[in-house]
Design an enzyme around this catalytic site. Structure first.
Site, PDB file in Angstrom:
ATOM      1  N   LYS A 204      87.720 -64.332 -47.818  1.00  0.00           N
ATOM      2  CA  LYS A 204      87.014 -64.937 -46.686  1.00  0.00           C
ATOM      3  C   LYS A 204      87.204 -66.443 -46.666  1.00  0.00           C
ATOM      4  O   LYS A 204      87.619 -67.064 -47.645  1.00  0.00           O
ATOM      5  CB  LYS A 204      85.519 -64.603 -46.765  1.00  0.00           C
ATOM      6  CG  LYS A 204      85.217 -63.145 -46.447  1.00  0.00           C
ATOM      7  CD  LYS A 204      85.761 -62.712 -45.089  1.00  0.00           C
ATOM      8  CE  LYS A 204      85.068 -63.392 -43.928  1.00  0.00           C
ATOM      9  NZ  LYS A 204      85.666 -62.993 -42.623  1.00  0.00           N
TER      10      LYS A 204
ATOM     11  N   ASP B 242      84.076 -62.511 -35.966  1.00  0.00           N
ATOM     12  CA  ASP B 242      84.760 -63.519 -36.800  1.00  0.00           C
ATOM     13  C   ASP B 242      85.389 -64.612 -35.948  1.00  0.00           C
ATOM     14  O   ASP B 242      85.543 -65.751 -36.405  1.00  0.00           O
ATOM     15  CB  ASP B 242      85.856 -62.854 -37.639  1.00  0.00           C
ATOM     16  CG  ASP B 242      85.343 -62.412 -39.003  1.00  0.00           C
ATOM     17  OD1 ASP B 242      84.357 -62.998 -39.473  1.00  0.00           O
ATOM     18  OD2 ASP B 242      85.923 -61.488 -39.583  1.00  0.00           O
TER      19      ASP B 242
ATOM     20  N   HIS C 188      89.820 -67.976 -39.626  1.00  0.00           N
ATOM     21  CA  HIS C 188      89.091 -67.808 -38.352  1.00  0.00           C
ATOM     22  C   HIS C 188      88.493 -69.144 -37.898  1.00  0.00           C
ATOM     23  O   HIS C 188      87.280 -69.278 -37.715  1.00  0.00           O
ATOM     24  CB  HIS C 188      88.002 -66.743 -38.490  1.00  0.00           C
ATOM     25  CG  HIS C 188      88.514 -65.390 -38.879  1.00  0.00           C
ATOM     26  ND1 HIS C 188      89.287 -64.619 -38.034  1.00  0.00           N
ATOM     27  CD2 HIS C 188      88.372 -64.671 -40.018  1.00  0.00           C
ATOM     28  CE1 HIS C 188      89.598 -63.483 -38.638  1.00  0.00           C
ATOM     29  NE2 HIS C 188      89.062 -63.495 -39.844  1.00  0.00           N
TER      30      HIS C 188
END
Length: 377
Positions: free
Chosen positions: A75, A270, A96
């Protein structure tokens, strides 16, 4: 190259950047790997498993960031992790960035080299490093949506597939890409009535060939969206514009017209979400109710099934990790235009056009930033 794998610290995030098998492969190519203690605990691997693969286990994330030439994560780095990045250090993970100004600014300020899984392209098209997580999230969206339809969770009190003599729930899937296709497979398998909307007629043809009359296909427009969503029991939002913020296809006015107790699952959260009423949630508190509609907007859905997700992700990231380590980031990027598409931030410059346009940064062509000749690619 010395590669670092810190433990993920996002809420209920149990995935790991590398499994022991990947560590072993990288070390076989002559590189070193340092892993934060307990980085693999959430997927069933102990520190001893990483040590057996050849890694050095360190006690803290600070040590991993301080030693590593390249950080491999799952992440996006949280604020405390971003402070540990240094100039010229490679960060290889999902980012993202388009809806996330604080993260983008911190990465720009760090001077690091940030390559985002989700914008690396494939030789046959598509987004190969995003696809496995989209497959997982698409399948999970139906599981999550089916649970949210239960009365105790605020839903209509419907069984997704119904029973003999009782109609199944109507499931509307927005987007016929990887997320949508996998959501459709799960929904059809559970016996739901499924409608898919997309503006790509070829994608709708592909769905029609695969599922035939079990799935209704419809060209997506404001009129068709409103018609289908307001009669839906479950809506899956699976739209994606690579690198950019997700388009807000479902307006708040549409949500207000939905059935009380209907469910929205925003897989695009996201990238900011494709429903105007969406706000990112966590696995601790995955849902909220707005306008009497249950919203499931967990930003790291695949983190709930970390073992499956980590292996699926490692299958596609490992060749790129080895390539970057073998050649160094500049040569690897210069010789692979698909990897170059993953470069989002380079030493204080935003090199992904959609991110720059969404957040107001000056865009710098990655070839210009890296001083790569077009003839090199």
């Amino acid at each position: 190259m010395l590669i670092g794998v810190p433990k993920e610290i996002k809420n209920h995030e149990y995935r790991a950047g590398m499994v022991p098998g990947s560590v072993r492969e990288v070390i076989a190519h002559g590189h070193e790997v340092v892993v934060e203690t307990n980085a693999g605990a959430g997927i069933g691997f102990s520190d001893d498993d990483y040590i057996a693969a050849g890694a050095i286990v360190l006690d803290t994330a600070e040590e991993v960031f301080a030693k590593a030439d390249m950080i491999v994560k799952v992440k996006e780095p949280l604020a405390e992790e971003r402070k540990r990045l240094r100039e010229g250090q490679i960060l290889f993970t999902y980012l993202h960035l388009a809806p996330d100004m604080p993260q983008t600014q911190d990465l720009v300020d760090s001077g690091s080299v940030c390559i985002a899984y989700e914008t690396v392209t494939g030789k046959q098209g598509g987004l190969p490093l995003l696809a496995p997580m989209s497959e997982v999230a698409g399948r999970m969206s139906i599981q999550a949506g089916a649970q949210c339809l239960e009365k105790s969770r605020g839903g209509l009190g419907m069984l997704l597939g119904g029973v003999p003599g009782v109609s199944p729930a109507k499931c509307v899937v927005i987007g016929a890409g990887v997320v949508g296709s996998n959501a459709i497979r799960m929904a059809v398998g559970l016996g739901a009535r499924v409608v898919v909307l997309d503006r790509n007629v070829d994608a709708l043809r592909r769905i029609n060939v695969e599922f035939g009359s079990r799935v209704e296909t419809e060209f997506s427009s404001q009129e068709s969206l409103e018609k289908e969503i307001t009669s839906a029991d479950l809506v899956i939002g699976g739209v994606l514009i690579p690198g950019a913020a997700a388009p807000k296809l479902v307006t708040e006015e549409m949500v207000k017209k939905m059935k009380p107790g209907a469910v929205l699952v925003d897989v695009a959260i996201d990238q900011g979400g494709c429903f105007e009423t969406s706000t990112a949630t966590t696995h601790d508190a995955p849902t909220f109710i707005k306008h009497d509609v249950v919203h499931y907007c967990v930003a790291n859905m695949p983190g709930a099934v970390p073992r499956t997700s980590t292996f699926a992700l490692n299958n596609v990231t490992l060749p790129f990790i080895i390539n970057i380590a073998n050649k160094g980031y500049k040569e690897a990027l210069a010789k692979d235009p698909h990897l170059l598409n993953g470069l989002n931030v380079y030493k204080g410059q935003v090199t992904e056009r959609s991110v720059a346009e969404n957040l107001g940064f000056d865009y710098v062509d990655p070839k210009v930033a890296l001083d790569i000749s077009y003839d090199t690619l």
